[in-house]
Design a protein around this motif. Structure first.
Motif: not given
Length: 701
Positions: A131-152
């Protein structure tokens, strides 16, 4: 006399039912897929006896030739397979002095601590978590607000294979004060939704949960920076070369089966474009700077095999362990390509070795059909002396086989774009082989308990049986395309040797010897199942073994080899175990070998999966040559419920992937079984860990 290393006295536990369900679809609880009647190694021993002296002479000559070819001196190091040592025993009770260079650390005792336990004097840090950000624009990990876009755009789940590749000045980037100096590539084998999502209902997953899982599969490419004063390693998020590959990334199908009618679907009538990669287990790093990854337990993602009425197709699905109705994750409810009745050929588009160019984030990764389709644990290439690429591969299933591929063309050493394109096509043309082993001891000396035969070793000879090359099939009744797509059936027809779950296979960069991790096989010797043979000598084999082989003249393109069991794993106090001839009261216990790698000194490092000695899984180093050959020393253990994956041993650090921590029966987000890596109140998260000597010295020195 040295004090024996401690062994836990708890009852064997092995892998949890939760791990079996999410990782491999309960493969070991289903009927063994291989019901073929091809000969077993044990069946040919009687005929081999008349040739026993010839086989021995051939093996000795092969070893001598390999030693001369390798040009390596020193006890045991110059031979492709080290010479027997007095019927498995060292003289005078064993060697004295220091352990082998690279293994000079105080072994970690077996334990069940909910942490990564390392030797005294070693430090550690978490390099990157799920869940830690890899790509530009990816958010920090928030287990209560997961989304497919974030995980990608974030680090995927259940990291397995690891490799580090160098960055030169053209690729250096700076982020958060760190200059990247290497690229970390990690596989993401599978997801455990019960530990990812609060309140998860396996009978009714939501579309968002399914799409998050798709994005959490695949691979990650992450720039990393090392600390100068320690071996600590830190991820550099949002670096230009960072990349995520997921279950929906486009792949190019290459090689002789590309475009086959067996690979065509409604979405891809060309049979040359596939969306995604699944269940990526271990892998390999090529000499031309790319990464290979094996698609392993892909069978579990496909639904409704029980509704397939064509007998031939149903038999083919069964041979690949595909059965039943709904899949465990219910993906077929959200994408019909996972429904075998709606898209019968989609399943043929998984189970391959994939290749990724980590230096080109815009490149299209490949699926190599020339390397065959089965449950690929790993794919580690090497070069022959004249530049042919050779890849060794294991099929991780009870009573299945191990293989190799030899490229038709040679690698180019140049750095031009044309040379790069040529090397990226090396695995598209060549010959695919499967292994057949013959023991050299009488059948009545293989008693199923692991008792060494009279000659003091489990050993013999082997040959590589060709299955296909280009558009030519060597298997009667099968076309070349059928051989590549249904490789298991081709190997059945060829009479390959049924092994105890062949997993990672790695050649030693120093000696040329090749090591095969055979994890376990508790079905060995059951009614109606194959009994013991010299390469798989124990019934109800719950601890596994490591096989060592040497190809003729140390030539990886050779069609013949000699082999012996290097380790027969388990409790050192069990008479049915063997540690390369090293005194058993001086080794660390080891059970269920899985991934393997080498350090710069030629020592073999082995990670375990499903330790059945009552301890947590761990990482072990073992000398492969010299007077301490066979001395196993445990370097670390992983937290509760976790498996040790992807070991990588560098001069100043060791990397491991801590996979599925907290995966214990009954565990959930609400009731965690582990608090690793961030402590109570946080989600348990798979992660990559770096371990290093705190005094700044070299590992094991």
């Amino acid at each position: 006399m040295r004090k024996p290393l401690p062994l836990l006295t708890a009852h064997p536990t092995g892998r949890s039912a939760m791990t079996c369900r999410y990782r491999c679809g309960d493969a070991c609880f289903h009927e063994v897929p291989n019901t073929s009647t091809n000969e077993y190694a044990g069946d040919v021993i009687a005929r081999a006896l008349s040739r026993r002296s010839v086989l021995r002479a051939g093996a000795v000559l092969g070893v001598a030739a390999a030693a001369a070819s390798a040009g390596i001196a020193g006890p045991g190091a110059g031979s492709a397979v080290a010479a027997p040592q007095g019927k498995g025993h060292h003289p005078h009770g064993g060697p004295h002095g220091k352990p082998a260079k690279g293994l000079r650390f105080e072994p970690v005792a077996p334990n069940t601590a909910d942490t990564v336990t390392v030797p005294e004097g070693y430090g550690q840090n978490v390099v990157i978590r799920w869940g830690e950000p890899v790509l530009r624009g990816a958010p920090d990990f928030d287990p209560t607000r997961q989304s497919a876009k974030a995980q990608a755009g974030q680090f995927g789940y259940n990291n397995d294979f690891l490799t580090l590749l160098p960055l030169d000045s053209r690729h250096h980037g700076h982020s958060h004060g760190h200059g990247a100096d290497q690229l970390l590539v990690a596989n993401h084998e599978y997801t455990d939704e019960e530990l990812m999502f609060a309140g998860y209902d396996p009978e009714q997953p939501t579309r968002e949960q399914v799409e998050i899982a798709w994005a959490a599969h695949g691979l990650s490419v992450v720039a990393v920076a090392g600390e100068r004063r320690t071996g600590a390693l830190h991820a550099v998020p949002r670096h230009p070369l960072n990349r995520r590959v997921t279950a929906t990334t486009e792949f190019q199908v290459t090689g002789p089966a590309a475009g086959s009618a067996l690979l065509r679907t409604k979405a891809d009538p060309s049979g040359r474009r596939v969306l995604g990669t699944l269940n990526n287990c271990s892998g390999g790093t090529t000499p031309w700077g790319t990464v290979l990854s094996g698609e392993e337990n892909f069978n579990q993602y496909f639904a409704n095999a029980e509704r397939v009425t064509d007998p031939e197709r149903a038999a083919t699905l069964k041979r690949y362990g595909i059965s039943g109705g709904a899949s465990g994750r219910r993906w077929e409810e959200f994408d019909e390509r996972f429904d075998l009745t709606a898209e019968p050929n989609e399943v043929h588009r998984f189970g391959w070795v994939v290749e990724l160019d980590p230096y080109d984030p815009d490149s299209t990764p490949r699926k190599h059909t020339a390397l065959g389709r089965f449950k690929h644990e790993a794919a580690q290439p090497r070069l022959s002396r004249d530049g042919h690429a050779v890849v060794y591969m294991g099929d991780d299933e009870r009573f299945d086989y191990f293989y190799k591929f030899v490229s038709k063309n040679r690698m180019r050493r140049g750095k031009s774009a044309e040379d790069r394109r040529h090397n990226l096509s090396l695995l598209d043309e060549g010959t695919l082989y499967v292994a057949k082993l013959t023991g050299d001891s009488p059948a009545d000396e293989i008693d199923g308990a692991g008792t060494l035969p009279e000659d003091g070793e489990f050993d013999g000879s082997g040959r590589w049986i060709p299955l296909a090359a280009g558009d030519r099939s060597f298997v009667p009744g099968m076309t070349a395309e059928e051989v590549y797509v249904f490789t298991r059936l081709a190997a059945d027809k060829a009479g390959a040797t049924k092994m105890d779950r062949p997993e990672d296979i790695e050649p030693s960069p120093r000696t040329g010897r090749v090591y095969v991790a055979l994890t376990n096989n508790t079905d060995r010797g059951k009614d109606g199942k194959p009994g013991p043979d010299e390469a798989n000598p124990r019934n109800a084999n719950k601890h596994g073994q490591v096989l060592e082989f040497a190809e003729r003249r140390n030539d990886p393109t050779s069609r013949t080899f000699s082999w012996r069991l290097f380790l027969v794993c388990g409790d050192p106090q069990d008479p049915g175990t063997y540690f390369g001839g090293f005194p058993k009261d001086q080794v660390s216990p080891i059970s269920c070998p899985d991934n393997v790698t080498f350090d710069d000194y030629g020592n073999l490092w082995i990670s375990t999966d499903g330790n059945k000695l009552g301890s947590h899984d761990g990482l072990h180093g073992v000398a492969t040559a010299g007077p301490r050959r066979g001395e196993v020393r445990q370097f670390l253990t992983v937290p509760t419920g976790a498996e040790t994956c992807g070991p990588l041993v560098q001069d100043r650090r060791v990397l491991v992937a801590v996979q599925h921590p907290g995966e214990v029966d009954g565990a959930s987000v609400e009731k965690p079984a582990s608090t690793w890596p961030d402590g109570p109140g946080h989600y348990v998260r798979p992660a990559v860990v770096a371990v290093w000597p705190e005094d700044g010295s070299h590992v094991g020195r």
